[in-house]
Write a protein that holds these residues in place. Structure first.
Motif, mmCIF file in Angstrom:
data_model
loop_
_atom_site.group_PDB
_atom_site.id
_atom_site.type_symbol
_atom_site.label_atom_id
_atom_site.label_comp_id
_atom_site.label_asym_id
_atom_site.label_seq_id
_atom_site.Cartn_x
_atom_site.Cartn_y
_atom_site.Cartn_z
ATOM 1 N N PRO A 132 8.255 -4.250 7.848
ATOM 2 C CA PRO A 132 6.824 -4.170 6.614
ATOM 3 C C PRO A 132 6.243 -4.244 6.892
ATOM 4 N N TRP A 133 5.528 -4.550 6.148
ATOM 5 C CA TRP A 133 3.467 -3.415 5.988
ATOM 6 C C TRP A 133 2.507 -4.277 6.258
ATOM 7 N N ALA A 134 1.344 -3.437 6.851
ATOM 8 C CA ALA A 134 0.092 -3.658 6.097
ATOM 9 C C ALA A 134 -0.619 -3.866 5.400
ATOM 10 N N PRO B 23 -17.837 3.777 -3.305
ATOM 11 C CA PRO B 23 -18.976 2.747 -3.854
ATOM 12 C C PRO B 23 -18.490 1.362 -3.790
ATOM 13 N N HIS B 24 -16.833 0.745 -3.713
ATOM 14 C CA HIS B 24 -16.622 -0.136 -4.635
ATOM 15 C C HIS B 24 -15.742 -0.363 -2.938
ATOM 16 N N GLY B 25 -14.739 -0.057 -2.769
ATOM 17 C CA GLY B 25 -14.004 -0.288 -1.569
ATOM 18 C C GLY B 25 -12.701 0.869 -1.375
ATOM 19 N N ARG B 26 -11.798 0.171 -0.295
ATOM 20 C CA ARG B 26 -10.326 0.771 -0.722
ATOM 21 C C ARG B 26 -9.453 0.100 -0.085
ATOM 22 N N ALA B 27 -7.793 0.542 -0.714
ATOM 23 C CA ALA B 27 -6.896 0.171 -0.261
ATOM 24 C C ALA B 27 -5.882 1.018 0.862
ATOM 25 N N LEU B 28 -5.078 0.247 1.757
ATOM 26 C CA LEU B 28 -4.482 0.912 2.686
ATOM 27 C C LEU B 28 -3.337 0.092 3.281
ATOM 28 N N PHE B 29 -2.513 1.178 3.283
ATOM 29 C CA PHE B 29 -1.181 0.035 3.778
ATOM 30 C C PHE B 29 -0.639 0.885 4.400
ATOM 31 N N ALA B 30 0.041 0.765 5.351
ATOM 32 C CA ALA B 30 0.444 0.625 6.667
ATOM 33 C C ALA B 30 1.677 -0.134 7.264
ATOM 34 N N ARG B 31 2.192 0.805 7.867
ATOM 35 C CA ARG B 31 3.104 0.190 9.214
ATOM 36 C C ARG B 31 3.304 1.412 10.395
ATOM 37 N N ALA B 32 4.507 0.870 11.259
ATOM 38 C CA ALA B 32 4.546 1.843 12.235
ATOM 39 C C ALA B 32 4.008 2.573 12.566
ATOM 40 N N GLY B 33 2.726 2.195 13.058
ATOM 41 C CA GLY B 33 1.448 3.370 13.383
ATOM 42 C C GLY B 33 1.081 4.022 12.369
ATOM 43 N N ALA C 226 0.382 -0.746 17.256
ATOM 44 C CA ALA C 226 0.308 1.008 16.694
ATOM 45 C C ALA C 226 -0.096 0.447 15.519
ATOM 46 N N THR C 227 0.058 -0.163 14.403
ATOM 47 C CA THR C 227 -0.156 -0.615 13.188
ATOM 48 C C THR C 227 -1.690 -1.224 13.042
#
Length: 372
Positions: free
Chosen positions: A15-17, A71-81, A53-54
Motif C-alpha cells: 500500500p501507499w501513503a 506557494p500552494h502545496g506539495r503532494a507526497l507519495f510514500a511506501r516502505a519508509g 516507517a512510512t
C-alpha cells in the motif's frame, strides 16, 4: 497530463501513503504550522493502518518544507519508509491538507492540482532588446535576454546624418532587433517546451516580434494588456494561462465527443462507464483518460492485481484471468495506473463547465481510445 513521471510509483507494490499538503499560508509561524501539519498527517496515516516507517518519512518530509515552502502545496507519495515522489502543486488543496493510506497512490486529485500547469515564457520587449522569464507554478525564473544591436536607436545630435538616413538606420536597427528577439524566443520555447509565449511591451514592438515568429508558434502567442512594472501584469499572465488550460480541456472534450460517434460498422472510438473502461484498460487501448472530479464513478470499487492491466469490475473476473492476489481500489486510481503504464495521458475536465450532462463522460470517467 503526461503520466510518464508517475512510473516510479507503479514499479513497487502498495500500500501507499498519499498526502496533499497545503502550504499556501505564509506567516511568521509557518514553520510551526508545518510541524503541526506533519504530526497530524502522520497520525492520520497511522490511524488508517500505515506502517510506522512510512508515517515517519511523511512527517519528516512535511517538516522539511519549512526550508523552502511552496506557494500552494506539495503532494507526497510514500511506501516502505520512503517518499518516492513529491511534486509541487499549482493550486492549494481544497479543504486543506489530507492523507490517505490505500493499495494504490491517490492520484486523481493531482490532475486538478498539478495536471494543467502550462509553461509560459514572458518576453519583456522594447527597443533596447528583450528579457525572458519562465513562468510555471509555483515559480518563475530568468530565461535569457537579447541585447540591442549596438548603434543609436533614438535620434541623436549628429550633423553627419540626414534626417531620412537616420530614420532608415533606426528602422533597420529595430527590424534587426525584432528578428533577433523572435529567433531567441523560438529557441527558448524549444528548450523549455513552453506552451505559451507572452509578449509584454508597446503594441508596435509586440506586433513586430510576433510577426517574425515561426508559423508553428503563432497559436502559442498571447499579448499582455499591461506593461512591465504594472501590478496588473501578473493578473494578465494568469488569465492567459487559465484561458490556455480551458482551451486544452475543451479540445480534449471535443475529441471525446467526436470519438463517441460510431463508424460504418457501429464501432466507437470512446469508452465510458466502468465495464467499458476496464476492458479498454486491460487491452492497453486508452489513449487519453478523462476525469470529471465530481463524477460518481470515481470512487466506485474495482479489483486490481499486481500488474496495471490486471483490473476488473468484479473480483471473480480477476480469478478467471488467472490473478491469484487481488485488492479493492478506487476506480479512478486504478484507471490512472493502467493509463500511465500504457503511456496514455489523463485530463481533468474541471476547468470547463459542461452545458449538459451529455457533454462529459457518463459517471465522470471516459476515454478516447487508440483504435475503434
Amino acid at each position: 497530463m503526461d503520466l510518464a513521471f508517475l512510473h516510479p510509483l507503479y514499479e513497487h507494490p502498495g500500500p501507499w501513503a498519499s498526502v496533499y499538503v497545503d502550504t499556501s499560508r505564509h506567516a511568521e509561524d509557518t514553520p510551526h504550522e508545518l510541524r503541526l501539519t506533519a504530526q497530524a498527517m502522520a497520525r492520520e496515516l497511522s490511524g488508517q493502518g500505515a506502517d510506522e516507517a512510512t508515517s515517519r518519512a511523511v512527517e519528516s518530509a512535511i517538516e522539511d518544507l519549512r526550508h523552502s515552502p511552496d506557494p500552494h502545496g506539495r503532494a507526497l507519495f510514500a511506501r516502505a519508509g520512503k517518499v518516492v515522489l513529491d511534486p509541487c502543486l499549482a493550486r492549494r488543496p481544497p479543504g486543506g491538507s489530507r492523507a490517505v493510506w490505500a493499495p494504490l497512490p491517490r492520484m486523481a486529485p493531482l490532475l486538478d492540482l498539478a495536471g494543467e500547469d502550462p509553461v509560459a515564457i514572458v518576453a519583456y520587449v522594447d527597443r533596447r532588446g528583450a528579457d525572458f522569464e519562465l513562468r510555471r507554478a509555483p515559480a518563475r525564473q530568468r530565461a535569457g535576454a537579447v541585447v540591442r544591436q549596438q548603434w543609436p536607436l533614438r535620434r541623436t545630435s549628429s550633423l553627419d546624418w540626414s534626417e531620412r538616413h537616420f530614420q532608415l538606420k533606426v528602422e533597420n536597427a529595430w527590424e534587426h532587433n525584432a528578428a533577433e528577439i523572435a529567433d531567441a524566443l523560438s529557441v527558448s520555447q524549444d528548450e523549455a517546451a513552453a506552451d505559451l509565449l507572452v509578449l509584454v511591451g508597446d503594441e508596435r514592438e509586440r506586433r513586430e516580434v510576433r510577426g517574425r515568429l515561426p508559423k508553428r508558434l503563432q497559436d502559442r502567442v498571447a499579448e499582455a494588456a499591461h506593461g512591465a512594472g504594472s501590478r496588473l501584469l501578473d493578473e494578465d499572465v494568469e488569465r492567459i494561462r487559465a484561458a490556455h488550460v480551458r482551451r486544452r480541456v475543451e479540445a480534449g472534450l471535443d475529441r471525446f465527443r467526436a470519438a463517441r460517434a460510431p463508424d460504418a460498422e457501429g464501432r466507437t472510438g470512446a469508452a465510458e462507464g466502468l465495464p467499458a473502461l476496464v476492458a479498454a484498460a486491460r487491452e492497453h487501448r486508452i489513449e487519453e483518460l478523462l476525469v470529471r472530479p465530481e463524477g460518481p464513478d470515481l470512487h466506485r470499487e474495482v479489483w486490481i492485481g499486481e500488474d496495471p492491466d490486471q483490473l476488473a469490475v468484479r473480483r471473480t473476473e480477476l480469478r478467471i484471468l488467472g490473478e491469484q492476489h487481488s485488492w479493492a481500489a478506487r476506480a479512478d486510481d486504478a484507471l490512472i495506473r493502467s493509463a500511465a503504464a500504457a503511456d496514455a495521458t489523463a485530463l481533468s475536465t474541471a476547468p470547463v463547465t459542461a452545458a449538459t450532462e451529455e457533454d462529459v463522460p457518463a459517471g465522470g470517467l471516459g476515454a478516447v481510445l487508440r483504435w475503434r
